[in-house]
Scaffold this motif. Structure first.
Motif, mmCIF file in Angstrom:
data_model
loop_
_atom_site.group_PDB
_atom_site.id
_atom_site.type_symbol
_atom_site.label_atom_id
_atom_site.label_comp_id
_atom_site.label_asym_id
_atom_site.label_seq_id
_atom_site.Cartn_x
_atom_site.Cartn_y
_atom_site.Cartn_z
ATOM 1 N N VAL A 1 0.339 15.010 -12.737
ATOM 2 C CA VAL A 1 0.409 13.456 -12.249
ATOM 3 C C VAL A 1 -0.433 11.656 -12.270
ATOM 4 N N ALA A 2 0.693 10.845 -12.116
ATOM 5 C CA ALA A 2 0.761 9.722 -12.783
ATOM 6 C C ALA A 2 1.275 8.242 -11.708
ATOM 7 N N GLY A 3 1.102 7.544 -11.407
ATOM 8 C CA GLY A 3 1.879 6.766 -10.737
ATOM 9 C C GLY A 3 1.058 4.809 -10.659
ATOM 10 N N PHE A 4 1.807 4.103 -9.788
ATOM 11 C CA PHE A 4 0.897 2.897 -10.077
ATOM 12 C C PHE A 4 1.464 2.140 -8.621
ATOM 13 N N VAL A 5 0.385 1.074 -7.978
ATOM 14 C CA VAL A 5 0.451 0.621 -6.954
ATOM 15 C C VAL A 5 1.112 -0.761 -7.145
ATOM 16 N N PHE A 6 1.858 -0.904 -5.932
ATOM 17 C CA PHE A 6 2.801 -1.824 -6.233
ATOM 18 C C PHE A 6 2.748 -2.408 -4.883
ATOM 19 N N LYS A 7 1.992 -2.282 -4.012
ATOM 20 C CA LYS A 7 1.327 -3.383 -2.955
ATOM 21 C C LYS A 7 0.109 -3.028 -2.421
ATOM 22 N N VAL A 8 -0.387 -3.593 -1.197
ATOM 23 C CA VAL A 8 -1.754 -3.214 -1.299
ATOM 24 C C VAL A 8 -1.337 -4.236 0.157
ATOM 25 N N GLN A 9 -2.147 -3.366 1.547
ATOM 26 C CA GLN A 9 -1.944 -4.298 2.493
ATOM 27 C C GLN A 9 -2.719 -4.143 3.985
ATOM 28 N N ALA A 10 -3.452 -5.112 3.861
ATOM 29 C CA ALA A 10 -5.078 -5.606 4.430
ATOM 30 C C ALA A 10 -4.771 -5.089 6.313
ATOM 31 N N ASN A 11 -4.905 -4.701 7.312
ATOM 32 C CA ASN A 11 -5.229 -4.527 8.291
ATOM 33 C C ASN A 11 -4.036 -3.735 8.961
ATOM 34 N N MET A 12 -4.263 -2.778 8.585
ATOM 35 C CA MET A 12 -2.511 -1.289 9.170
ATOM 36 C C MET A 12 -2.955 -1.878 10.288
ATOM 37 N N ARG B 1 -7.891 -0.896 4.123
ATOM 38 C CA ARG B 1 -6.898 -1.940 3.525
ATOM 39 C C ARG B 1 -5.857 -0.692 2.359
ATOM 40 N N VAL B 2 -4.982 0.167 2.531
ATOM 41 C CA VAL B 2 -3.810 0.616 1.953
ATOM 42 C C VAL B 2 -3.034 0.081 1.178
ATOM 43 N N ALA B 3 -3.524 0.539 -0.018
ATOM 44 C CA ALA B 3 -2.510 0.421 -1.377
ATOM 45 C C ALA B 3 -1.205 1.474 -1.760
ATOM 46 N N ILE C 1 5.720 7.601 -1.937
ATOM 47 C CA ILE C 1 5.608 6.379 -1.867
ATOM 48 C C ILE C 1 4.175 7.186 -0.682
ATOM 49 N N ILE C 2 3.207 6.916 -1.095
ATOM 50 C CA ILE C 2 1.270 7.188 -0.662
ATOM 51 C C ILE C 2 0.875 5.975 -0.565
ATOM 52 N N GLY C 3 0.567 6.357 0.634
ATOM 53 C CA GLY C 3 -0.917 5.794 1.058
ATOM 54 C C GLY C 3 -2.105 5.954 0.837
ATOM 55 N N ILE C 4 -3.046 4.908 0.331
ATOM 56 C CA ILE C 4 -4.433 5.375 -0.285
ATOM 57 C C ILE C 4 -5.562 4.331 0.255
ATOM 58 N N PRO C 5 -5.594 4.809 1.791
ATOM 59 C CA PRO C 5 -7.018 4.242 2.143
ATOM 60 C C PRO C 5 -7.885 3.258 1.388
ATOM 61 N N ASN C 6 -8.749 1.712 1.408
ATOM 62 C CA ASN C 6 -9.125 1.352 -0.142
ATOM 63 C C ASN C 6 -10.262 0.985 0.979
ATOM 64 N N HIS C 7 -11.541 -0.036 0.485
ATOM 65 C CA HIS C 7 -12.156 -1.042 0.287
ATOM 66 C C HIS C 7 -12.260 -2.128 -0.923
ATOM 67 N N LEU D 1 -9.158 -13.951 2.694
ATOM 68 C CA LEU D 1 -8.262 -14.711 1.371
ATOM 69 C C LEU D 1 -7.979 -13.807 0.629
ATOM 70 N N GLU D 2 -9.201 -13.052 0.181
ATOM 71 C CA GLU D 2 -9.244 -11.986 -0.742
ATOM 72 C C GLU D 2 -8.520 -10.844 -0.284
ATOM 73 N N ASP D 3 -9.300 -10.383 1.525
ATOM 74 C CA ASP D 3 -8.163 -9.222 1.560
ATOM 75 C C ASP D 3 -7.086 -10.035 1.573
ATOM 76 N N LEU D 4 -6.709 -10.592 2.150
ATOM 77 C CA LEU D 4 -4.544 -11.077 1.863
ATOM 78 C C LEU D 4 -4.621 -11.283 0.466
ATOM 79 N N ALA D 5 -5.378 -11.858 -0.437
ATOM 80 C CA ALA D 5 -4.440 -11.777 -1.282
ATOM 81 C C ALA D 5 -4.119 -10.428 -2.594
ATOM 82 N N GLU D 6 -4.984 -9.269 -2.117
ATOM 83 C CA GLU D 6 -4.829 -8.299 -2.575
ATOM 84 C C GLU D 6 -3.458 -7.350 -2.331
ATOM 85 N N GLU D 7 -2.626 -8.109 -1.499
ATOM 86 C CA GLU D 7 -1.709 -7.836 -0.643
ATOM 87 C C GLU D 7 -0.303 -8.150 -1.882
ATOM 88 N N GLY D 8 -1.113 -9.111 -2.719
ATOM 89 C CA GLY D 8 0.482 -10.046 -3.365
ATOM 90 C C GLY D 8 0.982 -11.211 -2.773
#
Length: 544
Positions: free
Chosen positions: A310-321, A328-330, A378-384, A430-437
């Motif tokens: 298994v291998a994959g990459f995070v292309f988006k992080v969404q805060a406060n879904m 925060r979901v990757a 595309i799977i979501g991984i909840p994380n902090h 700001l750091e939360d929202l910056a994580e979204e890219g």
């Protein structure tokens, strides 16, 4: 060539649960368009035909049903625009689709660019009255860089439109793509009667409309030779259609599956998403022709979807879904292997293992637990805050997937709080929202004010609205004494340290701690680049 013959070329998997070839059955695609081309409406109708929703016209419905399923942020619902990528997973006719609805507005193009690294093909939506517009061309160029297959959907044929041949010529000349119409419109605007299916030689005509159900489509399997054709179409319409078909057969190349999958040819579908016409044919075309999961580039090698690990990459992080839990979901694009819930995967950046206990499949804001997933999903991984855009997760080999960029911002603003006592709260937000890219955050090395970097002015409105709605922070923005930013590095560490020391007043750090030079204008940037020829200035930075 008929659609069944083309389907034999495509060799799709048998699809759904228990399919013989779960990887071959996956279709992961993005929808790209200029604003107002009807992208979000088309997304809704693809979900309708895929059985994922049960109310057509939800975009125009009342009350809670009014919002599009893919536009779930409050500001999206208020303004009727898409500002964040949404992921929707659904099954249809044996295929498993992962649909990514991207922002259409150019101020959010960075989110779209990164989303395009996570898909295997794209649907390009054009307004039949406008053709190719500026943002369409920009997004297409990103697709071209990745040799991404594109299916074109020319929308709004129920309104006054440009000549279909003119639209085809524009696609061919502007985008350097061979065009092969999959169907052909009969009339336009009030006189739009349906389409002729060129692949299967059928007539698909508009029947009775029903506001909340699929409209009636009259299918004449024998095409213009069907006796009912004379009843449903005028002699003038039939003569015009015969003339158009002859011209298409003489002027257009035959559909070539390999040329499409290499990004050199686009099948073109005409229809109207608002009235659900042509959407079903488009969805079938995606299943038959769009590629299954493609190999993904890493620093070491290409990673094949058929590999066991298994291998994959995070292309988006969404805060406060889920704003009640400040989650925060990757968003992880699975590239290889058979993922199962509870697996331990290595975060390559930190070297630490992560147990993925509650992975989710998405339907816009809604989620369901994913017991398993395959390449293309595309799977979501909840994380902090553990996972960031660009992170790679692997089961075995240390890999780093490439091609996920940061872009230098075009607008820099200081953030001013109405309540200075909430400074630490602002930093976390700001750091939360910056994580979204989407929003970039810079901390100047001299001074206490945060500086946000954005691509377009609409992002300022969205940032202020989300800080207020999701974090209860009232903020304003002031012009910063800088116009642009560049990431810097050098071959010799001493040269870099000397530059930073002598330009400390113009230096900042991004959220990863990477040094950033802030220039007051383009002239100053050019002058500094020439003066410090041992320093490298970067308008983009690969996500690490």
């Amino acid at each position: 060539m008929s659609e069944p013959a083309l389907a034999a070329q495509a060799t799709p998997g048998s699809g759904a649960s228990g399919q013989a070839d779960p990887i071959g059955a996956r279709r992961t695609f993005a929808i790209i368009a200029h604003p107002d081309a009807g992208k979000t409406t088309l997304t809704e109708k693809l979900l309708l035909f895929g059985g994922a929703i049960h109310l057509a016209g939800a975009v125009k419905a009342r009350g809670e049903n009014r919002r599009a399923r893919s536009d779930w942020l409050k500001i999206e619902q208020q303004r009727g625009i898409s500002v964040s990528t949404s992921v929707m997973n659904f099954e249809y006719d044996g295929w498993t689709f992962n649909l990514l609805d991207t922002p259409g507005h150019e101020d959010f193009s960075e989110d779209t660019y990164r989303t395009l690294t996570a898909v295997d093909s794209a649907v390009m939506v054009l307004d039949a009255a406008k053709g190719i517009e500026t943002q369409t061309r920009k997004l297409f160029e990103v697709c071209r860089l990745r040799d991404m297959p594109i299916i074109t959907f020319i929308n709004k044929m129920d309104r006054e439109s440009r000549d279909p041949f003119s639209l085809m010529d524009e696609i061919a000349s502007t985008l350097a793509l061979d065009c092969v119409p999959a169907n052909w419109p009969i009339g336009m605007g009030m006189d739009f009667k349906g389409c002729y299916d060129l692949f299967n030689k059928r007539l698909l005509l508009t029947g009775k409309e029903n506001r909340n159900l699929e409209p009636e489509v009259i299918i004449l399997e024998k095409g213009l030779d069907d006796p009912r054709a004379a009843e449903l179409l005028s002699a003038e319409q039939r003569a015009k259609l015969r003339e158009d078909i002859e011209l298409i057969e003489a002027a257009c190349p035959p559909f070539d599956l390999e040329a499409y999958r290499q990004g050199h040819l686009t099948p073109v579908y005409f229809g109207t998403a608002l009235k659900n016409f042509g959407v079903d044919e488009l969805l079938k075309g995606l299943g038959l022709f769009a590629p299954p999961p493609r190999p993904q580039p890493s620093e070491k090698r290409m990673v094949e979807p058929t590999e066991k690990a298994v291998a994959g990459f995070v292309f988006k992080v969404q805060a406060n879904m889920d704003k009640n839990h400040r989650d925060r979901v990757a968003f992880l694009r699975l590239c290889s292997g058979h993922f199962k819930r509870g697996m331990k995967l290595k975060q390559v950046r930190s070297g630490k293992p992560i147990t993925v206990s509650n992975p989710t499949l998405f339907f816009a804001r809604d989620r369901s637990l994913a017991d398993e997933a395959w390449p293309g999903d595309i799977i979501g991984i909840p994380n902090h805050g553990t996972l960031r855009v660009g992170d790679t997760l692997t089961e075995a080999e240390d890999l780093r997937f490439t091609g996920i960029p940061n872009f230098a911002p075009e607008i820099l603003r200081r953030v001013r709080l109405s309540d200075p006592m909430k400074a630490k709260h602002l930093q976390r937000a700001l750091e939360d929202l910056a994580e979204e890219g989407v929003t970039q955050v810079f901390r100047p090395r001299i001074g206490a004010d945060w500086i946000v970097g954005l691509v377009g002015p609409l992002q300022l409105d969205v940032l202020a609205a989300r800080l207020g709605e999701e974090y209860n922070l009232q903020v304003g923005f002031e012009a910063a004494p800088y116009e642009t930013a560049r990431w810097i590095d050098a071959e010799d560490r001493h040269d870099l340290e000397q530059f930073i020391e002598q330009n400390r007043g113009a230096m900042a750090d991004d959220r990863d701690g990477a040094p950033v030079y802030l220039a007051r204008n383009a002239w100053e940037l050019s002058y500094t680049e020439k003066k410090w020829d041992k320093i490298r200035f970067h308008a983009t930075r690969e996500r690490s």
